[in-house]
Design a protein around this motif. Structure first.
Motif, PDB file in Angstrom:
ATOM      1  N   UNK A 145      66.211  14.870  21.669  1.00 31.14           N
ATOM      2  CA  UNK A 145      66.335  15.522  22.974  1.00 31.14           C
ATOM      3  C   UNK A 145      65.131  16.423  23.237  1.00 31.14           C
ATOM      4  N   UNK A 146      64.750  17.224  22.233  1.00 28.52           N
ATOM      5  CA  UNK A 146      63.661  18.192  22.414  1.00 28.52           C
ATOM      6  C   UNK A 146      62.313  17.507  22.634  1.00 28.52           C
ATOM      7  N   UNK A 147      61.967  16.545  21.788  1.00 23.01           N
ATOM      8  CA  UNK A 147      60.630  15.952  21.799  1.00 23.01           C
ATOM      9  C   UNK A 147      60.500  14.801  22.788  1.00 23.01           C
ATOM     10  N   UNK A 148      61.545  13.970  22.867  1.00 18.71           N
ATOM     11  CA  UNK A 148      61.455  12.752  23.673  1.00 18.71           C
ATOM     12  C   UNK A 148      62.346  12.789  24.899  1.00 18.71           C
ATOM     13  N   UNK A 149      63.093  13.865  25.054  1.00 14.36           N
ATOM     14  CA  UNK A 149      63.985  14.024  26.215  1.00 14.36           C
ATOM     15  C   UNK A 149      64.922  12.829  26.391  1.00 14.36           C
ATOM     16  N   UNK A 150      65.415  12.306  25.268  1.00 14.46           N
ATOM     17  CA  UNK A 150      66.362  11.195  25.325  1.00 14.46           C
ATOM     18  C   UNK A 150      67.713  11.696  25.856  1.00 14.46           C
ATOM     19  N   UNK A 151      68.374  10.862  26.625  1.00 16.16           N
ATOM     20  CA  UNK A 151      69.700  11.182  27.157  1.00 16.16           C
ATOM     21  C   UNK A 151      70.723  10.290  26.459  1.00 16.16           C
TER      22      UNK A 151
END
Length: 294
Positions: A145-151
Motif C-alpha cells: 500500500x505504502x510503496x505501490x499504492x495497491x488497492x
C-alpha cells in the motif's frame, strides 16, 4: 542451567513467539544474549563454557527456533576461533557482541529482502487471507500500500488475540481494507478470496512447514478451493532435520464439562505439507519446494 530453568526459558520463548512472532523473537533473543554478555562477571577460563551453555540451551527450545539455531551455530564457530590464550577477556567479549550484532543485521537484511520480493505477489483488487500473520507478511501488506499504492482487501482469521490486534492496527494505520473473522468461519469468505499469505517457523527437510496452530486447516481449505497459498520465509528458516525432530510442544490440560472430567491434548504448532503450498518466496525470490538450506 538446570532443567527447571530450561523449561521456564522454553515456556517464555513460546509465549514470546505467540505474541511477537518468530522474527521479532529471534532478534529479541540475540539482543538478550548480547546484554547477558555485557553483564557477565567471570574469569576468562569460565567464559567459553558459559557462552556455549546459553547458546546450547537456546538451540534446544521446544519447538526448535531454526533461524536462531543457524545464527548461534555461526556465532559458536566464530567464537571458537577467537577464544585463544592471546586474547584478553574484554577482547573476547567485544568480539562476541560484534558477532551477535552482525547476526541480527543478517537476519533483518534477509527479512527485508523477502518483503521486497513479496510485493510482486499483491495485485489490485486481491482479497488476501492471513492467519496469525508473521511480521514479514504484515510488512508485505503494508508496503504494498505504502510503496505501490495497491488497492486490496485482507481477510484476517482471528487466532491469537495479540497477533490479531497487531495486524489490525497495522492495516488501520495504512488504510487497508480488512475484515476479521474466526478461522472456523472461513468457508463463508473463501469464494471471493484470491490468495493466502503465510509465514513459517521452520521449513523441514521432509518438505513440511512448522506454523502456528490452526494453519493446517486453513491452508487445506484454501488448497481444496483452488486458492493459491504463498509462503514467505528467509532461508534461515530451512532445517536440515525432519518434522519429527522439531520438538513441537505438546500440552495436556485437565478440564471438566457436563459432569465429566477429561484431558485435552494440544500442540503449540501445526505441520503443513509443502504439497499444499503454491509459492515459496525467500530473500532470493521465488524458489523450488525442493530447495534446502545451504
Amino acid at each position: 542451567m538446570n532443567d527447571k530453568n530450561r523449561q521456564n526459558m522454553y515456556k517464555l520463548l513460546r509465549e514470546l513467539g505467540d505474541v511477537q512472532g518468530i522474527a521479532r523473537m529471534t532478534v529479541l533473543s540475540l539482543n538478550s544474549f548480547i546484554e547477558s554478555i555485557r553483564q557477565l562477571q567471570c574469569t576468562k577460563q569460565e567464559l567459553q563454557p558459559l557462552y556455549f551453555e546459553l547458546a546450547e540451551a537456546l538451540k534446544s527450545s521446544q519447538p526448535k527456533i531454526i533461524p536462531l539455531i543457524h545464527l548461534l551455530e555461526q556465532f559458536e564457530e566464530e567464537m571458537e576461533a577467537v577464544m585463544t590464550p592471546e586474547k584478553s577477556l574484554e577482547e573476547i567479549r567485544e568480539t562476541a557482541i560484534k558477532s551477535l550484532e552482525d547476526k541480527i543485521r543478517q537476519f533483518q537484511d534477509n527479512a527485508a529482502k523477502v518483503t521486497e520480493n513479496g510485493l510482486k505477489f499483491i495485485n489490485n483488487h486481491d482479497v488476501v487471507i492471513v492467519h496469525s500473520a508473521s511480521s514479514v507478511v504484515t510488512d508485505i501488506l503494508v508496503q504494498a500500500k505504502e510503496k505501490w499504492n495497491k488497492r486490496f482487501e485482507v481477510v484476517i482469521l482471528e487466532h491469537n488475540r495479540d497477533r490479531t490486534r497487531q495486524i489490525i492496527q497495522a492495516l488501520r494505520d495504512n488504510d487497508i481494507d480488512h475484515i476479521v473473522t474466526p478461522a472456523y468461519d472461513l468457508s463463508h469468505h473463501i469464494d471471493r478470496a484470491t490468495k493466502m499469505f503465510v509465514g513459517a517457523l521452520t521449513i523441514t527437510s521432509d518438505r513440511k512447514i512448522v506454523a502456528p496452530s490452526g494453519t493446517a486447516g486453513t491452508v487445506s481449505l484454501c488448497h481444496l478451493n483452488g486458492i493459491p497459498v504463498h509462503l514467505f520465509a528467509n532461508t534461515l528458516h530451512y532445517s536440515h532435520r525432519t518434522s519429527t525432530d522439531q520438538y513441537i510442544y505438546e500440552a495436556e490440560e485437565d478440564t471438566h464439562s457436563a459432569n465429566m472430567d477429561f484431558s485435552i491434548t494440544s500442540h503449540s504448532h501445526d505441520l503443513v505439507s509443502l504439497d499444499l503450498i503454491n509459492h515459496i518466496v525467500t530473500e532470493n525470490g521465488e524458489t523450488s519446494k525442493d530447495a534446502t538450506a545451504g
